[in-house]
Design a protein around this motif. Structure first.
Motif, PDB file in Angstrom:
ATOM      1  N   ASP A 131       0.770  -1.244   0.000  1.00 54.53           N
ATOM      2  CA  ASP A 131       0.000   0.000   0.000  1.00 54.53           C
ATOM      3  C   ASP A 131       0.802   1.296   0.000  1.00 54.53           C
ATOM      4  O   ASP A 131       0.244   2.354  -0.236  1.00 54.53           O
ATOM      5  N   ILE A 132       2.092   1.239   0.307  1.00 54.25           N
ATOM      6  CA  ILE A 132       2.859   2.469   0.483  1.00 54.25           C
ATOM      7  C   ILE A 132       3.964   2.551  -0.555  1.00 54.25           C
ATOM      8  O   ILE A 132       4.804   1.648  -0.662  1.00 54.25           O
ATOM      9  N   GLU A 133       3.951   3.643  -1.307  1.00 51.42           N
ATOM     10  CA  GLU A 133       4.964   3.864  -2.339  1.00 51.42           C
ATOM     11  C   GLU A 133       5.723   5.155  -2.022  1.00 51.42           C
ATOM     12  O   GLU A 133       5.119   6.201  -1.788  1.00 51.42           O
ATOM     13  N   ILE A 134       7.036   5.077  -2.016  1.00 50.23           N
ATOM     14  CA  ILE A 134       7.915   6.230  -1.820  1.00 50.23           C
ATOM     15  C   ILE A 134       8.521   6.567  -3.178  1.00 50.23           C
ATOM     16  O   ILE A 134       9.095   5.692  -3.833  1.00 50.23           O
ATOM     17  N   VAL A 135       8.394   7.819  -3.609  1.00 45.70           N
ATOM     18  CA  VAL A 135       8.899   8.256  -4.910  1.00 45.70           C
ATOM     19  C   VAL A 135       9.970   9.323  -4.681  1.00 45.70           C
ATOM     20  O   VAL A 135       9.734  10.292  -3.960  1.00 45.70           O
ATOM     21  N   ILE A 136      11.134   9.132  -5.283  1.00 44.63           N
ATOM     22  CA  ILE A 136      12.184  10.142  -5.211  1.00 44.63           C
ATOM     23  C   ILE A 136      11.875  11.179  -6.284  1.00 44.63           C
ATOM     24  O   ILE A 136      11.882  10.876  -7.474  1.00 44.63           O
ATOM     25  N   SER A 137      11.567  12.415  -5.846  1.00 46.15           N
ATOM     26  CA  SER A 137      11.154  13.419  -6.828  1.00 46.15           C
ATOM     27  C   SER A 137      12.258  14.412  -7.184  1.00 46.15           C
ATOM     28  O   SER A 137      12.246  14.966  -8.277  1.00 46.15           O
ATOM     29  N   GLU A 138      13.221  14.620  -6.277  1.00 47.83           N
ATOM     30  CA  GLU A 138      14.293  15.571  -6.583  1.00 47.83           C
ATOM     31  C   GLU A 138      15.446  15.341  -5.627  1.00 47.83           C
ATOM     32  O   GLU A 138      15.256  15.046  -4.451  1.00 47.83           O
ATOM     33  N   VAL A 139      16.671  15.477  -6.153  1.00 50.81           N
ATOM     34  CA  VAL A 139      17.870  15.449  -5.331  1.00 50.81           C
ATOM     35  C   VAL A 139      18.655  16.702  -5.670  1.00 50.81           C
ATOM     36  O   VAL A 139      18.999  16.939  -6.823  1.00 50.81           O
ATOM     37  N   LYS A 140      18.907  17.522  -4.646  1.00 50.98           N
ATOM     38  CA  LYS A 140      19.628  18.778  -4.853  1.00 50.98           C
ATOM     39  C   LYS A 140      20.617  18.934  -3.701  1.00 50.98           C
ATOM     40  O   LYS A 140      20.223  19.199  -2.567  1.00 50.98           O
ATOM     41  N   GLY A 141      21.891  18.715  -3.972  1.00 51.34           N
ATOM     42  CA  GLY A 141      22.895  18.790  -2.918  1.00 51.34           C
ATOM     43  C   GLY A 141      22.640  17.709  -1.879  1.00 51.34           C
ATOM     44  O   GLY A 141      22.520  16.534  -2.201  1.00 51.34           O
ATOM     45  N   GLU A 142      22.510  18.128  -0.623  1.00 44.68           N
ATOM     46  CA  GLU A 142      22.249  17.174   0.462  1.00 44.68           C
ATOM     47  C   GLU A 142      20.763  16.997   0.746  1.00 44.68           C
ATOM     48  O   GLU A 142      20.386  16.299   1.676  1.00 44.68           O
ATOM     49  N   GLN A 143      19.912  17.652  -0.039  1.00 44.87           N
ATOM     50  CA  GLN A 143      18.467  17.572   0.190  1.00 44.87           C
ATOM     51  C   GLN A 143      17.819  16.633  -0.818  1.00 44.87           C
ATOM     52  O   GLN A 143      18.095  16.694  -2.019  1.00 44.87           O
ATOM     53  N   VAL A 144      16.953  15.774  -0.313  1.00 41.77           N
ATOM     54  CA  VAL A 144      16.205  14.846  -1.152  1.00 41.77           C
ATOM     55  C   VAL A 144      14.723  15.107  -0.933  1.00 41.77           C
ATOM     56  O   VAL A 144      14.257  15.154   0.197  1.00 41.77           O
ATOM     57  N   LYS A 145      13.986  15.309  -2.012  1.00 42.75           N
ATOM     58  CA  LYS A 145      12.534  15.471  -1.918  1.00 42.75           C
ATOM     59  C   LYS A 145      11.889  14.150  -2.301  1.00 42.75           C
ATOM     60  O   LYS A 145      12.230  13.568  -3.325  1.00 42.75           O
ATOM     61  N   ILE A 146      10.973  13.716  -1.434  1.00 39.56           N
ATOM     62  CA  ILE A 146      10.293  12.456  -1.695  1.00 39.56           C
ATOM     63  C   ILE A 146       8.789  12.667  -1.681  1.00 39.56           C
ATOM     64  O   ILE A 146       8.282  13.578  -1.023  1.00 39.56           O
ATOM     65  N   GLY A 147       8.103  11.825  -2.421  1.00 41.13           N
ATOM     66  CA  GLY A 147       6.649  11.790  -2.385  1.00 41.13           C
ATOM     67  C   GLY A 147       6.230  10.474  -1.764  1.00 41.13           C
ATOM     68  O   GLY A 147       6.910   9.459  -1.928  1.00 41.13           O
ATOM     69  N   ILE A 148       5.136  10.506  -1.028  1.00 38.50           N
ATOM     70  CA  ILE A 148       4.654   9.296  -0.364  1.00 38.50           C
ATOM     71  C   ILE A 148       3.202   9.075  -0.746  1.00 38.50           C
ATOM     72  O   ILE A 148       2.360   9.945  -0.547  1.00 38.50           O
ATOM     73  N   ARG A 149       2.921   7.914  -1.319  1.00 43.03           N
ATOM     74  CA  ARG A 149       1.544   7.510  -1.608  1.00 43.03           C
ATOM     75  C   ARG A 149       1.177   6.426  -0.615  1.00 43.03           C
ATOM     76  O   ARG A 149       1.804   5.361  -0.606  1.00 43.03           O
ATOM     77  N   ALA A 150       0.194   6.730   0.231  1.00 41.63           N
ATOM     78  CA  ALA A 150      -0.218   5.778   1.257  1.00 41.63           C
ATOM     79  C   ALA A 150      -1.710   5.937   1.510  1.00 41.63           C
ATOM     80  O   ALA A 150      -2.273   7.011   1.273  1.00 41.63           O
TER      81      ALA A 150
END
Length: 70
Positions: free
Chosen positions: A17-36
């Protein structure tokens, strides 16, 4: 702890039921999306710690009412 390497656009599934999507990597910051499912609480770690600390402080303050008065 499981550590995985992912690139932008790649996903990680937790159960069915839970999907983690890597949406952006910029330097030391990672943006993720979570579908749950809505029934699953998703909260940032630092907020969870703040809530836990606040709850502990509230309990300790309430315990003061049970102390004998001098």
């Amino acid at each position: 702890m499981l550590v995985l390497s992912r690139k932008v656009g790649e996903t990680i599934w937790i159960g069915e039921d839970i999907e983690i999507v890597i949406s952006e990597v910029k330097g030391e910051q990672v943006k993720i999306g979570i579908r749950a499912p809505r029934s699953i609480d998703v909260i940032r770690g630092e907020l969870r710690q703040d809530v836990s600390t606040s709850n502990t402080e509230a309990v300790l303050k309430n315990m003061d009412i049970f102390k004998p008065k001098k």
